[in-house]
Design an enzyme around this catalytic site. Structure first.
Site, PDB file in Angstrom:
ATOM      1  N   LYS A   1       1.616  39.587 -57.054  1.00 23.61           N
ATOM      2  CA  LYS A   1       1.889  38.094 -57.173  1.00 23.61           C
ATOM      3  C   LYS A   1       0.836  37.146 -57.416  1.00 23.61           C
ATOM      4  O   LYS A   1      -0.134  37.411 -56.420  1.00 23.61           O
ATOM      5  CB  LYS A   1       2.800  37.701 -56.106  1.00 23.61           C
ATOM      6  CG  LYS A   1       3.945  37.003 -56.431  1.00 23.61           C
ATOM      7  CD  LYS A   1       4.912  36.745 -55.335  1.00 23.61           C
ATOM      8  CE  LYS A   1       6.377  35.774 -55.410  1.00 23.61           C
ATOM      9  NZ  LYS A   1       7.005  35.572 -54.580  1.00 23.61           N
TER      10      LYS A   1
HETATM   11  O1  G3P Z   1      10.286  33.482 -54.152  1.00 26.14           O
HETATM   12  C1  G3P Z   1       9.727  32.224 -54.078  1.00 26.14           C
HETATM   13  C2  G3P Z   1      10.431  31.807 -52.838  1.00 26.14           C
HETATM   14  O2  G3P Z   1      10.066  32.463 -51.567  1.00 26.14           O
HETATM   15  C3  G3P Z   1      10.293  30.205 -52.405  1.00 26.14           C
HETATM   16  O3  G3P Z   1      11.214  29.555 -51.975  1.00 26.14           O
HETATM   17  O4  G3P Z   1      12.521  28.260 -50.469  1.00 26.14           O
HETATM   18  O5  G3P Z   1       9.995  28.508 -49.994  1.00 26.14           O
HETATM   19  O6  G3P Z   1      10.961  27.159 -52.131  1.00 26.14           O
HETATM   20  P1  G3P Z   1      10.931  28.391 -51.186  1.00 26.14           P
END
Ligand code: G3P
Length: 214
Positions: A83
């Site tokens: 990533k």
């Molecule tokens: O895959 C990306 C994800 O982990 C981000 O999620 O909920 O931190 O915006 P969030």
């Protein structure tokens, strides 16, 4: 449509695998920090229990540093995907890694042209963060629609991972748009299977069965 699980928790991953709902895993530094364990050990365990691609994020912010970290992570297993954040340095790293045959997932995408650039650089995956856009009153799923259209227009093989999913409607909308992958937190994965009428229906069937079964 592929379901990835968005977690670094090995127990959640194993439960998802038992349900046949884990085509891959995505992690990030925030998810790994929640585990309060040695991240290297957690990463190795995830790579060993999952058959599909596992996205592991670099920490470096310069292209050379990112490539160095990426090569070490890629050597941990054939299913490791690296990533890389969507920056100028990140795009340089994606180009280099793609020429070396290392798969990348370009993360922190918030507008469609960022995804186009990542695909041109050779990314295997792009991750638009839709929940974080919804959080600031922008329609996150709109960029997924645009990215899918752009990739179809030009025949890019880069796959779209709908990320930052917060609820079952996000998964529904991603599926209706034909996104390749949704990466889903474990709590949302469980919510996807629930409906109150299903529970009421089971209760009624059991009650009626008991009334005829002596
Ligand atoms: O895959 C990306 C994800 O982990 C981000 O999620 O909920 O931190 O915006 P969030």
């Amino acid at each position: 449509m592929k379901f990835f699980i968005d977690t670094a928790n090995v127990e959640e991953i194993k439960k998802g695998i038992a349900m046949g709902l884990v085509d891959g895993v995505t992690t990030n530094p925030s998810l790994l920090s929640k585990e309060k364990k040695d991240p290297d050990a957690v990463i190795k365990e995830i790579l060993s229990v999952v058959d599909g691609p596992v996205s592991l994020e670099v920490i470096a912010t310069d292209a050379e540093g990112m490539c160095g970290e990426a090569r070490k992570l890629a050597a941990l297993g054939p299913n490791a995907v690296i990533k890389i954040p969507m920056t100028e340095e990140g795009i340089k790293a994606v180009r280099t890694l793609s020429l070396e045959g290392i798969k990348t997932n370009v993360t922190l995408i918030f507008q469609p042209v960022q995804a186009l650039i990542a695909a041109k650089a050779g990314a295997a995956y792009v991750s638009p963060f839709i929940g974080r856009l919804d959080d600031i009153s922008e329609k996150g799923m709109g960029i997924v629609e645009d990215i899918c259209l752009i990739f179809a227009n030009y025949g890019f093989e880069t796959e779209v991972i709908v990320a930052s999913i917060r609820n079952p409607v996000h998964v529904l909308e991603a599926a209706l748009l034909g996104a390749d992958i949704a990466t889903i937190p474990f709590n949302v994965l469980k919510q996807l299977m629930n409906h109150p009428l299903t529970n009421i229906g089971i209760e009624r069937f059991l009650k009626d069965w008991q009334s005829i079964k002596k």
